[in-house]
Design an enzyme around this catalytic site. Structure first.
Site, PDB file in Angstrom:
ATOM      1  N   THR A   1       0.048  -7.323   4.768  1.00  0.00           N
ATOM      2  CA  THR A   1      -1.035  -8.296   4.613  1.00  0.00           C
ATOM      3  C   THR A   1      -1.970  -8.298   5.816  1.00  0.00           C
ATOM      4  O   THR A   1      -3.202  -8.237   5.672  1.00  0.00           O
ATOM      5  CB  THR A   1      -0.463  -9.719   4.416  1.00  0.00           C
TER       6      THR A   1
ATOM      7  N   TRP B   1      -2.319  -6.012   8.077  1.00  0.00           N
ATOM      8  CA  TRP B   1      -2.931  -4.686   8.196  1.00  0.00           C
ATOM      9  C   TRP B   1      -4.153  -4.586   7.286  1.00  0.00           C
ATOM     10  O   TRP B   1      -5.244  -4.221   7.713  1.00  0.00           O
ATOM     11  CB  TRP B   1      -1.889  -3.638   7.828  1.00  0.00           C
TER      12      TRP B   1
ATOM     13  N   HIS C   1      -0.339 -14.802  -0.489  1.00  0.00           N
ATOM     14  CA  HIS C   1       0.868 -14.166  -1.004  1.00  0.00           C
ATOM     15  C   HIS C   1       1.149 -14.553  -2.461  1.00  0.00           C
ATOM     16  O   HIS C   1       2.146 -14.115  -3.035  1.00  0.00           O
ATOM     17  CB  HIS C   1       2.085 -14.597  -0.179  1.00  0.00           C
TER      18      HIS C   1
ATOM     19  N   ARG D   1       4.260  -2.308  -1.039  1.00  0.00           N
ATOM     20  CA  ARG D   1       5.172  -1.597  -0.124  1.00  0.00           C
ATOM     21  C   ARG D   1       6.538  -1.473  -0.779  1.00  0.00           C
ATOM     22  O   ARG D   1       6.967  -2.375  -1.499  1.00  0.00           O
ATOM     23  CB  ARG D   1       5.293  -2.390   1.183  1.00  0.00           C
TER      24      ARG D   1
ATOM     25  N   SER E   1      11.720  -5.846   6.870  1.00  0.00           N
ATOM     26  CA  SER E   1      10.670  -6.514   7.637  1.00  0.00           C
ATOM     27  C   SER E   1      10.770  -8.028   7.506  1.00  0.00           C
ATOM     28  O   SER E   1      10.591  -8.772   8.486  1.00  0.00           O
ATOM     29  CB  SER E   1       9.301  -6.021   7.166  1.00  0.00           C
TER      30      SER E   1
ATOM     31  N   TYR F   1       1.335   1.026   0.235  1.00  0.00           N
ATOM     32  CA  TYR F   1       1.477   0.978   1.686  1.00  0.00           C
ATOM     33  C   TYR F   1       1.771   2.362   2.253  1.00  0.00           C
ATOM     34  O   TYR F   1       1.170   2.789   3.247  1.00  0.00           O
ATOM     35  CB  TYR F   1       2.607   0.000   2.029  1.00  0.00           C
TER      36      TYR F   1
ATOM     37  N   LYS G   1       7.551  -2.707  13.373  1.00  0.00           N
ATOM     38  CA  LYS G   1       7.477  -1.247  13.439  1.00  0.00           C
ATOM     39  C   LYS G   1       6.374  -0.672  12.557  1.00  0.00           C
ATOM     40  O   LYS G   1       5.699   0.276  12.934  1.00  0.00           O
ATOM     41  CB  LYS G   1       8.817  -0.629  13.020  1.00  0.00           C
ATOM     42  N   GLY G   2       6.231  -1.196  11.352  1.00  0.00           N
ATOM     43  CA  GLY G   2       5.225  -0.674  10.444  1.00  0.00           C
ATOM     44  C   GLY G   2       5.472   0.762  10.046  1.00  0.00           C
ATOM     45  O   GLY G   2       4.531   1.552   9.953  1.00  0.00           O
TER      46      GLY G   2
END
Length: 294
Positions: free
Chosen positions: A50, A52, A108, A131, A139, A194, A258-259
């Protein structure tokens, strides 16, 4: 998988589990929201990119100028207690009419809770990022662990409460994702994966800019691609595990970690992975949605 009890930190409104900060009042505020034609809504399941996606859209809006004109918080979504969750859109939505267009507004909520002016009148545009659910729940575990009293103590507990339970917040990942995936052919919706965005960030930025109707110069494009890399974003947004005294950083605490793609492999047990795969096959059968898990 066996049915699990409803987590105490969530409430049931309209048959969907919501975090306690979400109320019927704020859900009504979403449905009745005055959407503008050029509004850009970022509609993403929690912990699926979100911030990002919001940062990409804001940078496109300002042609790569990361210091200019951002909204009060990089993630503006409807929550129910402004005294505990400020700044959030529940305390800001009366002021959103003063924001400079195109407004970038993140949420969301499942697709059926989007404003009527989007769903019924065709106003605004919606970007949804999907994702893979295994990395999503990892996450979620670390985010909740860092910000929420009473959060799941172990990853296995979080997997049960947030990854597989029918009472997961904001609908299950499966229900939430399939709702937006079903809108992928509608001109108002852009649905991206993602993992595809990670693999080709430049291509994703171009696609989003075109969707917003704001094509970029090569210079602006290069700048934005650099600014939305994880290491770069960590210099501007609050990161998991760091001191919360860094007030110069934006966003909710613990928001970035971390992504990466595939971190789930260090968290799921063999049995958990096999059970989750079986649930995934059952829930996603016939959807046509294929995701990258590593």
């Amino acid at each position: 998988m066996a049915e699990t009890p409803r987590p105490a930190q969530y409430v049931d409104i309209g048959g969907t589990m919501w975090p306690t900060m979400v109320t019927e009042k704020t859900l009504k505020a979403i449905r009745d929201f005055d959407v503008w034609d050029d509004d850009m809504w970022i509609a993403v399941y929690p912990k699926s990119g979100t911030h990002w996606a919001s940062e990409i859209c804001n940078l496109i809006k300002y042609s790569g100028n990361s210091q200019h004109g951002h909204n009060p918080s990089p993630m503006e979504f409807f929550s129910g207690n402004p005294s505990q969750h400020s700044p959030t859109l529940v305390s800001e939505y009366n002021n959103v009419s003063e924001w400079e267009s195109p407004r970038v507004i993140a949420t969301h909520v499942p697709v059926e809770y989007l404003p009527r002016k989007i769903l019924d009148e065709g106003k605004g545009k919606v970007l949804s990022v999907i994702r893979n659910p295994k990395d999503t729940v990892v996450s979620e575990y670390y985010f909740l662990k860092g910000v929420k009293p009473g959060a799941p103590e172990t990853f296995s507990q979080c997997l049960v409460e947030n990854g597989t339970s029918e009472h997961a917040p904001y609908n299950t990942w499966f229900g939430h994702v399939l709702g937006y995936w079903g809108q992928r052919h509608h001109r108002q919706f852009l649905v991206l994966k993602y993992e595809d965005m990670k693999r080709d960030t430049r291509g994703a930025v171009i696609q989003i800019a075109d969707f917003m109707g704001r094509p970029l110069s090569d210079e602006a494009l290069d700048k934005i691609v650099d600014l939305v890399q994880v290491d770069s974003m960590k210099t501007r947004f609050k990161t998991a595990g760091e001191s919360q005294e860094k007030e110069n950083k934006k966003g909710a605490k613990n928001i970035l970690r971390k992504g990466v793609v595939g971190d789930w492999k260090t968290h799921f047990s063999v049995a958990e992975n096999e059970a989750f795969d079986a649930l995934y096959r059952q829930k996603m059968a016939g959807s046509g949605l294929e995701l990258q898990f590593e």
